[in-house]
Design an enzyme around this catalytic site. Structure first.
Site, PDB file in Angstrom:
ATOM      1  N   CYS A 140       0.951  -1.294   0.226  1.00 38.18           N
ATOM      2  CA  CYS A 140       0.027   0.122   0.115  1.00 38.18           C
ATOM      3  C   CYS A 140       0.929   1.121  -0.011  1.00 38.18           C
ATOM      4  O   CYS A 140       2.027   1.160   0.166  1.00 38.18           O
ATOM      5  CB  CYS A 140      -0.790   0.068   1.247  1.00 38.18           C
ATOM      6  N   CYS A 185      44.518 -17.324 -13.093  1.00 38.08           N
ATOM      7  CA  CYS A 185      43.635 -16.162 -13.349  1.00 38.08           C
ATOM      8  C   CYS A 185      42.183 -16.311 -12.872  1.00 38.08           C
ATOM      9  O   CYS A 185      41.476 -15.440 -12.229  1.00 38.08           O
ATOM     10  CB  CYS A 185      43.619 -15.946 -14.827  1.00 38.08           C
ATOM     11  N   ASP A 190       7.502 -41.371 -12.353  1.00 37.57           N
ATOM     12  CA  ASP A 190       5.918 -41.361 -12.087  1.00 37.57           C
ATOM     13  C   ASP A 190       5.295 -42.002 -13.148  1.00 37.57           C
ATOM     14  O   ASP A 190       5.724 -42.022 -14.346  1.00 37.57           O
ATOM     15  CB  ASP A 190       5.626 -39.850 -12.195  1.00 37.57           C
ATOM     16  N   ASP A 210       4.408 -33.545  -9.181  1.00 34.20           N
ATOM     17  CA  ASP A 210       5.609 -34.245  -9.231  1.00 34.20           C
ATOM     18  C   ASP A 210       6.820 -33.103  -8.721  1.00 34.20           C
ATOM     19  O   ASP A 210       7.782 -33.731  -8.337  1.00 34.20           O
ATOM     20  CB  ASP A 210       6.284 -34.837 -10.686  1.00 34.20           C
TER      21      ASP A 210
END
Length: 824
Positions: free
Chosen positions: A25, A94, A511, A713
């Site tokens: 707000c 480096c 699954d 899943d």
């Protein structure tokens, strides 16, 4: 939040933009603005609730202090990671140096630097300007990195220019070094050559000529080593360039004294080594040139992905077709595509039909038919027809752009195996310089006659032969090529760490619904009683089931529609709770339901007993149909197994892995499917919120990969050691996964695991070479073989070995480009 008490960098007359989260707000806006204005140095602070952004201007602003002020009043500041392009890195030292410099910046929580991609990925609160200053202070050039897609042309041009410069300098150095090498080494190796030099220009003039040519080689093509190597040494942060600069300077400086002030040297030690300094520069430039060429090839996969993007699109605006740059296409635009053209952005077909080659996404070679409403993907190739589609995702929101970002992220990541390498390379160059100094001292104290020159030559050889480049490139180049090859096979590694974790997987859990199976029921069996016609029975049964919303009913209707059957009119439809349904179809009475419904109707199902047992063993629930008071058919509806599933499971077994299935089906149905497919472990009757527990139980069998596609899943994908999402699934599942398969073809799971094993094997080969090379040849360069065998390693050969070491690592990594999964 604790802010580190390190030196704070501030920007004079700066503007800082913060993304503020949690404001709801106008009071929140006022609170944040007051907090920001209270920070020393702030001149103005403007907070926008709609965009959730705060824009702060002032003198010497401290971003970390601004973030702390916002957090202290109860709001969060979103700090997206910053990617930087870095130029000037040549070796693993480096990389370590840049990482240390970045982590020292206040507000940085983590920083990873990749030598192969020449990029840094930084997380935390620090702003880009402070990070760039830190890198500049470490002696390298940095700028904000853009996405690979937008930076492709610039990066390609820069790398091409670098390659051209290296090639030019290498040939110039070779032209200057060759006469020096021939004059000096030729005189040592061939008596007639020595006499020819002595009888023509004389030894001293020969040295003067070598001095002039070597000086030109060092100050011309070799200048880069000194401009970078000595400043790094002065900062007490030596790198590969420092080794070359010190080594060549030592050889050149000693030769300079021998040529122009020989009286300063002990008798018997007046020799020149101009050829060593000159040839070292040439061979290292050759190595850098070959390395630049090979590094360009490691990123070919991502460049090919970028090349799939169309440059323009034909957009329909105000009733006319206009060809506009791809960047000007907006969501909602109608876009025309002609035969043979690339689809410019993602969308859905509104008019026309065609076949599209989607192999760049799915890896499937066969074109896919597109009709009204079909989704199309930017970068795919239209085959035969012309069509119009409405754009839905453009720019960085397209699937192709997301694929490129995923590949970039994986290529820029660091694997756990890299941690040991980083610890070693941080100290590698200083240790090599100390070993070179020790070599010189030992030879000087304990060496035979000419100990000074032998000590110098061996110390230079130690400096030159050491190769931190190979160690720095060993891991990232293999990751780049491996993840790029994965993208070509339809396997996206969202996280580089998954590439290493996947090789250790021992169990792959799937699954069932939508992953092993199609994800929707379809009619699999229809057996008729004598005297009944298949088309008539299917049309009649489908007509009755069309009145139902049950998934099984929809599957029967879909089968009838697919066969082009005309469904009779249905009246007096009624559902018999717990039994089935009944109706009049074309005026004929029809009853459909389980065996108990047939028995209630007084019909004997014994003629279908064998079929019913077989269907039950296959995990299918049989339905019976009675037409006009007679038993007409037994039928079954099931979630059909994907065509690629059996092959995928065979491929995983061939890799020595256990396969598990997690399903909500009852145990009998689950076991039937497992028997059919050869699945090793079954966890059945799992509720949607029980998949995480099932995954944790299966982890007892070993490191586990979970393959799924649905929203439910996502927790299991996150819980598994490696989560693999099927790309045809939901966005939530993809976000939770470590690896994404861009196709529903499950053989891509075994492809991903096999590619992981191949890539990690390649990395181990590279690391073995890099460490074995240095461990074996640095002592040889120091002269350990001299007491027993009288063998010393010339700095020239040391330079050649060093140059080829990096090229070997890169060449080995590039073999992954030809990786092909073994068919099962």
């Amino acid at each position: 939040m604790n802010i580190s008490p390190k030196t704070v960098h501030r920007d004079p007359a700066a503007t800082v933009v913060l993304d503020v989260e949690g404001m709801t707000c106008a009071s929140c806006v006022g609170r944040v603005e007051r907090a920001l204005k209270a920070v020393p140095g702030v001149k103005t602070a403007s907070v926008n609730l709609a965009t959730e952004r705060a824009e702060v201007t002032g003198l010497e602003l401290d971003r970390a202090a601004l973030v702390k002020a916002v957090e202290d009043v109860g709001y969060d500041v979103d700090s997206p990671p910053i990617d930087l392009s870095i130029e000037g890195m040549t070796c693993a030292s480096c990389v370590a140096r840049v990482e240390r410099a970045l982590k020292a910046v206040p507000g940085v929580t983590d920083a990873t630097v990749n030598l192969a991609t020449e990029r840094a990925h930084v997380t935390g609160l620090a702003d880009a300007a402070a990070l760039i200053r830190a890198i500049d202070g470490a002696g390298y050039d940095a700028r904000l990195a853009t996405s690979a897609a937008s930076a492709s042309d610039t990066t390609t041009d820069r790398k091409a220019a670098e390659e051209t410069t290296l090639k030019r300098d290498m040939w110039i150095s070779a032209a200057l070094s060759l006469p020096v090498f021939v004059l000096e080494m030729g005189s040592h190796l061939f008596g007639w050559m020595h006499m020819a030099v002595m009888n023509t220009i004389g030894m001293q003039n020969s040295w003067y000529l070598q001095f002039a040519l070597t000086t030109a080689a060092l100050l011309g093509p070799g200048r880069r080593f000194f401009l970078k190597g000595f400043p790094a040494l002065a900062r007490l942060a030596p790198d590969m360039n420092s080794l070359v600069a010190v080594g060549t300077s030592a050889a050149y400086g000693y030769s300079l004294v021998a040529t122009f002030a020989p009286g300063l040297l002990p008798a018997g030690t007046i020799n020149v080594y101009f050829e060593a300094a000159a040839v070292i520069v040439t061979l290292i430039l050759l190595g850098r040139y070959l390395e630049a060429r090979a590094k360009g090839r490691t990123s070919e996969a991502i460049q090919r992905l970028i090349g799939l993007q169309a440059k323009t699109a034909r957009v329909i605006r105000n009733g006319a077709v206009a060809e506009v740059p791809i960047a000007d296409v907006r969501p909602g635009d109608l876009v025309e595509v002609r035969p043979g053209e690339r689809v410019p952005v993602d969308g859905a077909v509104t008019e026309g039909t065609s076949w599209i080659d989607e192999s760049m996404i799915s890896g499937e070679p066969l074109p896919v038919e597109k009709t009204h409403g079909s989704p199309v993907t930017g970068g795919t190739v239209n085959q035969t027809g012309a069509f119009t589609f409405r754009a839905s995702a453009v720019g960085e929101a397209t699937m192709l752009a997301q694929i490129i970002r995923m590949v970039e992220a994986a290529q820029g990541g660091k694997l756990p195996i890299q941690a040991l390498v980083d610890k070693i390379t941080m100290w590698f160059v200083p240790v090599v310089m100390a070993m070179a100094a020790l070599t010189f001292a030992v030879w000087l104290i304990f060496g035979p006659d000419q100990a000074l020159t032998l000590g110098l030559v061996n110390a230079v050889a130690v400096l030159i032969i050491a190769c931190p480049c190979a160690m720095g490139l060993a891991t990232p180049t293999s990751i780049m090529v491996g993840t790029g090859r994965g993208a070509e096979l339809g396997v996206l590694f969202r996280k580089g760490e998954a590439l290493q974790a996947l090789q250790d997987v021992r169990v792959v859990a799937f699954d069932k619904t939508g992953t092993l199976t199609m994800g929707k029921p379809s009619l699999t069996d229809l057996h008729l009683a004598p005297g009944f016609d298949r088309a008539s029975v299917l049309a009649t049964v489908a007509a009755v089931e069309a009145k139902s919303e049950h998934p099984i009913a929809r599957a029967i209707v879909a089968a009838a529609v697919a066969e082009g059957l005309v469904l009779p009119e249905v009246t007096e439809f009624a559902s018999q709770t717990g039994y089935g349904v009944q109706a009049l179809a074309g005026g004929t009475r029809v009853e459909i339901g389980a065996d108990r419904y047939m028995e209630k109707l007084g019909l004997d199902v014994l003629p279908f007993a064998e079929v019913a047992v077989r269907l039950a063993d296959e995990g299918k629930s049989p339905l019976y149909a009675a037409i006009d008071g007679k038993l007409a058919a037994i039928l079954a509806v099931a979630d059909r197994v994907k065509d690629s599933t059996p092959q995928a499971i065979r491929a995983l077994h061939a890799l020595g892995l256990k396969v598990a299935m997690i399903t909500g089906d009852n145990a009998r149905t689950a076991q039937a499917i497992a028997r059919e497919l050869g699945i090793d472990e079954v966890v059945a009757e799992v509720l949607p919120d029980g998949k995480v527990a099932a995954v944790n139980r299966l982890k007892a069998l070993g490191p586990l990969a979970y393959v799924g596609d649905g929203i439910n899943d996502a927790p299991a994908l996150a819980t598994a050691d490696v989560g693999i999402a099927v790309g045809t699934g939901t966005d939530i599942a993809i976000e939770a996964a470590d690896v994404v398969l861009m196709t529903g073809r499950l053989t891509a799971v075994s492809d991903a695991i096999a590619l992981s094993k191949a890539t990690m094997r390649n990395i181990r080969q590279n690391l073995f070479w890099a460490f074995a090379y240095n461990a074996a040849l640095i002592p040889v360069a120091a002269g350990v073989l001299w007491p027993s065998f009288g063998i010393l390693l010339s700095p020239v050969f040391a330079a050649g070995a060093m140059a080829l070491s990096s090229v070997f690592v890169l060449g080995n990594a590039l073999r992954l480009r030809r990786y092909t999964p073994t068919p099962v």
